[in-house]
Design an enzyme around this catalytic site. Structure first.
Site, mmCIF file in Angstrom:
data_model
loop_
_atom_site.group_PDB
_atom_site.id
_atom_site.type_symbol
_atom_site.label_atom_id
_atom_site.label_comp_id
_atom_site.label_asym_id
_atom_site.label_seq_id
_atom_site.Cartn_x
_atom_site.Cartn_y
_atom_site.Cartn_z
ATOM 1 N N GLY A 249 0.931 -1.311 -0.338
ATOM 2 C CA GLY A 249 -0.125 0.031 -0.076
ATOM 3 C C GLY A 249 0.852 0.856 -0.305
ATOM 4 O O GLY A 249 0.732 2.025 -1.401
ATOM 5 N N ALA A 520 2.661 -2.364 14.703
ATOM 6 C CA ALA A 520 3.087 -3.084 16.260
ATOM 7 C C ALA A 520 2.822 -2.386 17.283
ATOM 8 O O ALA A 520 2.120 -3.519 18.447
ATOM 9 C CB ALA A 520 3.939 -3.273 15.856
ATOM 10 N N ARG A 660 12.594 -2.694 20.627
ATOM 11 C CA ARG A 660 11.898 -4.128 20.757
ATOM 12 C C ARG A 660 12.064 -5.286 19.415
ATOM 13 O O ARG A 660 10.961 -4.446 17.998
ATOM 14 C CB ARG A 660 11.124 -5.015 21.623
ATOM 15 C CG ARG A 660 11.392 -6.382 22.138
ATOM 16 C CD ARG A 660 10.725 -6.578 22.590
ATOM 17 N NE ARG A 660 10.637 -7.874 22.838
ATOM 18 C CZ ARG A 660 9.588 -8.724 23.532
ATOM 19 N NH1 ARG A 660 8.653 -8.116 24.444
ATOM 20 N NH2 ARG A 660 9.517 -10.765 24.017
ATOM 21 N N VAL A 735 8.718 -0.137 12.272
ATOM 22 C CA VAL A 735 9.855 -0.344 11.837
ATOM 23 C C VAL A 735 9.477 -0.451 9.994
ATOM 24 O O VAL A 735 10.042 0.278 9.188
ATOM 25 C CB VAL A 735 10.247 -2.028 11.238
ATOM 26 C CG1 VAL A 735 9.324 -3.084 10.883
ATOM 27 C CG2 VAL A 735 11.888 -1.877 11.277
ATOM 28 N N GLU A 737 8.423 2.464 7.805
ATOM 29 C CA GLU A 737 8.840 4.001 7.145
ATOM 30 C C GLU A 737 9.971 4.316 7.613
ATOM 31 O O GLU A 737 10.942 4.561 6.509
ATOM 32 C CB GLU A 737 7.524 4.629 7.228
ATOM 33 C CG GLU A 737 6.826 4.095 7.060
ATOM 34 C CD GLU A 737 5.492 5.219 7.144
ATOM 35 O OE1 GLU A 737 4.826 6.117 6.196
ATOM 36 O OE2 GLU A 737 4.692 5.074 7.834
#
Length: 770
Positions: A249, A520, A660, A735, A737
């Site tokens: 996307g 996330a 993390r 994580v 971009e």
């Protein structure tokens, strides 16, 4: 009867963090993963868009009679007969976003090339395409506005970008420049760029009485549901949006675009399911783009490299039908310690479709200018580019004054430089060669905000020992299915194989848009919280069950592993989840959790089945105290043929701090994808408009060049992998971009080191080097 003896779980046996394979990998390999356009529907009709062939004007006449007589045609909608739709106005509170607020098929006005002016519905796709080709349109043409220039009289200053101030000033920039030891002042330009994911946009709309189901290629099923409800004027609870798999996307599917609503309108008109697919060519006009930017950057410093002033002024395009700004200067406000700063953004309305977020909106083009400028300043000062960035490291956020929630940027510089071999670099441009080729080494900082939003998840344990976790989030190919399964496996004490993670339906517990690299950080705490509470409920069930071997045992003495509850110091004393639920005649136990919101009391329904809890960080507490940002360092090696102007990026090292890491394999893949995206930005990608007509010259993948395998050299990805203690209970920042940020600048800086030629206009094509 209890299962066999097993050892208590150990920290090293946790699944989170391990580079396990994608749980949805087999489905994709076998072609069984169902994307938006692939859902089978009985008696489905096909819709094709008719789009404008001018960039500005009016429709004088739209002749559909010949098309209506074509075989298989069911309906043709234009502004003359289309149902009225609700227009979103400034201030309308809809928990979703339209790509552009201008409503198509409601008037005869044309504002850009490729604007939707009709929908043809037919029995087959081929019949719809043929009929659409028979629609004849006569226009009253007006001269379009395409070009933008800084300080144009047509330019205006937008106020905010998703709540962030766009016009910022601190200190006295003018005075600092006047007294500076060293200064540079340059203009950097980036072109219009398009997302071009593998899966183009598509929608299938199905009405069942007053209930509407849409299978959609979207990054936000909840937002799409809300926008569709608003524009059609029907209740949200009457709509179901389904998007199980998204074939990429990069932002173009984050907002709701009008083809989705037009598919629903067409389906209601013909009283049949309707499929509407956006063609590859229409992808260049129908779902946004990254705006062209002109960035004027000025930097000043002391002789020892301390920045004294930064001025970053961006002029970009927006459309005549809505407003979207490319916020190039937002990162400049906070990346380096500098007492005097001015950041300004200007917009010029042009006759194109509305721009939209594209992977790292603002950061990707803005970092090209800022990090190229830092490299130029480093050469002026005679200071190593890495050292210059270390000298100006911001120990707190210079814009807000808040401490960082966690920051390991210095470690990224050191780790990346060591792996790359930066100490062997000869700083003199043109000094490094390999035969006929010039070798260049360049670097840049990477950064992207650490976002999070409230999110919910439901955890269900069935009597056969299986667990199902669900949340209305998305997997754009990024690995969401996999990492959420890992989190649930650890929290429940079940193997990955016994857990199914479901996503992509608006009827599921709500989650935010899969944009801003926040999935996330937002959804993981909800998944973990729901699974942990479900585990606790099972343990309490065993403690209260007189027939259980764990009856009356203290809860803290019980462990779970491999679908069993057992006594910590006597592992043979226990039973499986399945045995416990079956004996208590419980076909299912459910828990729903919401994370990253203000805490409230847990609620339990009357039949003792569903528990709703709040877990994790308060949305407002830590958020008000800390600055959340991810950081990294990008190092590029290029080979440049001096006579051909040919550039090859042969080696790339990326050291990244995103908190993390949930799965090193999927996280590494995200950075690899971001870097590859950045290579395209640096060397290839450019959408060209005809300056006279305003029409697109580049509108397919034959002309819009993106990197292929042969264009990508060796990429080494390194993670700091230290949890952020304040972003969430999982310590995870996004994580998706950060990988693209700084890449174009690192490549441009490497090209300068190789050739001594400073190219400030992307993409860096051979003719610019010759």
């Amino acid at each position: 009867m209890s299962s066999g003896i097993i050892s208590p779980p150990k920290e090293t046996e946790q699944v989170v963090g391990k580079p396990i394979n994608r749980v949805d990998g087999r489905l994709k390999i076998m072609g069984a993963a169902c994307y938006a356009a692939e859902f089978e529907q009985e008696n489905i009709a096909h819709a094709v868009l008719v789009q404008s062939t001018i960039a500005k004007g009016r429709i004088k006449d739209i002749e559909t009679s010949e098309a209506e007589k074509a075989p298989g045609v069911l309906s043709i909608l234009t502004h003359l007969n289309a149902p009225k739709l609700n227009q979103m106005k400034q201030g309308d509170m809809v928990k979703g976003a339209l790509g552009e607020k201008f409503v198509p098929l409601q008037s005869d006005e044309v504002f850009y090339d490729g604007q939707h002016i009709g929908v043809v519905v037919a029995e087959t796709l081929e019949q719809a395409k043929y009929a659409a080709s028979l629609v004849r349109v006569t226009y009253e043409k007006h001269k379009p506005c395409i070009e933008i220039v800084p300080e144009s009289p047509k330019a205006y200053q937008p106020k905010q970008f998703f709540g962030e101030e766009l016009q910022v000033q601190r200190g006295d920039v003018t005075k600092a420049f006047a007294t500076a030891d060293v200064k540079i002042e340059q203009t950097y330009t980036t072109p219009i760029e398009h997302h071009n994911p593998m899966e183009s946009l598509a929608s299938i709309a199905v009405w069942n009485d007053n209930q509407l189901t849409i299978y959609d290629a979207t990054q936000w099923v909840i937002g799409t549901r809300n926008v569709v409800a608003y524009t059609l004027g029907i209740p949200e609870e009457s709509i179901r949006i389904i998007s199980h798999f998204v074939g990429g996307g990069f932002g173009c599917k984050g907002f709701t675009w009008w083809h989705t609503i037009l598919a629903a309108v067409a389906a209601r008109v013909v009283r049949r399911p309707v499929k509407l697919m956006i063609t590859r060519q229409q992808m260049f006009t129908s779902c946004g783009h990254r705006s062209l930017t002109i960035q004027q950057l000025a930097l000043s410093a002391t002789k020892d490299g301390k920045l004294t002033a930064i001025k970053h002024v961006t002029t970009s395009q927006t459309s005549e039908v809505d407003e979207f700004v490319e916020p190039c200067g937002l990162t400049t406000r906070m990346l380096y310690a500098c007492p005097n700063l001015k950041v300004a953004h200007y917009l010029v309305q042009v006759n194109t479709g509305n721009p939209t977020p594209m992977r790292a909106p603002g950061e990707a083009p803005g970092m090209f200018a800022l990090e190229s400028g830092l490299d130029e300043l480093a050469y002026e000062l005679g200071i190593d580019p890495v050292e210059l960035r270390m000298i100006n490291h911001a120990d707190v956020n210079p814009h807000t004054g808040k401490p960082w929630s966690s920051k390991y940027l210095k470690e990224c510089y050191q780790l990346g430089a060591e792996r790359f071999g930066w100490s062997r670099r000869n700083p003199t441009p043109g000094s490094m060669r390999d035969g006929d080729y010039l070798i260049g080494w360049g670097m840049a900082t990477a950064t992207y905000p650490g976002y999070r939003s409230p999110a919910s998840a439901k955890a269900q344990l069935f009597a056969d020992g299986r667990a199902v976790i669900s949340s209305a989030t998305h997997d754009l190919g990024t690995g969401t299915y996999t990492v959420m399964t890992q989190i649930a496996a650890d929290a429940l004490g079940l193997s990955v194989e016994r857990i199914e993670f479901k996503l992509g339906e608006s009827s599921m517990p709500p989650a935010p848009v899969a944009g801003g690299s926040q999935s996330a950080a937002s959804v993981a705490p909800a998944v973990q919280g729901a699974a942990q509470e479900l585990r606790s409920r099972v343990i309490r069930l065993a403690i209260d069950d007189e027939s259980s071997p764990l009856y009356g045992v203290a809860q803290e003495a019980i462990l779970t592993e491999n679908g069993r509850v057992f006594l910590n110091n006597e592992p043979s004393r226990g039973e499986t989840y399945a045995e416990l639920l079956q004996r208590n005649n419980l076909p299912i136990v459910e828990v729903e959790a919401i994370a990253n919101t203000a805490a409230s009391e847990s609620q339990q329904n009357s039949d003792n089945k569903v528990v709703r809890i709040c877990v994790g960080k308060d949305e407002n507490s830590d958020w008000q105290q800390y600055a959340f940002q991810s950081f990294g360092a990008q190092f590029a090696e290029v080979r440049v043929h001096p006579r051909l102007g040919q550039v090859r990026v042969t080696r790339f090292v990326s050291a990244i701090d995103v908190g993390r890491i949930l799965n090193h394999k999927t996280a590494r893949s995200q950075i690899l994808g971001g870097i590859t995206f950045g290579l395209g930005m640096a060397l290839m990608e450019e959408t060209v408009l005809d300056q006279q007509s305003g029409r697109l010259v580049v509108r397919n993948l034959a002309d819009y060049h993106v990197p292929v395998q042969a264009d990508v050299g060796d990429i080494d990805v390194l993670f700091i992998d230290k949890p952020d203690p304040h972003i969430s209970i999982m310590g995870v920042r996004g994580v998706g971009e950060i990988g693209i940020t700084g890449v174009a600048a690192a490549v441009a800086n490497a090209i300068y080191h190789a050739t001594g030629k400073r190219i400030r206009e992307l993409p860096i094509t051979p003719e610019k080097l010759l």
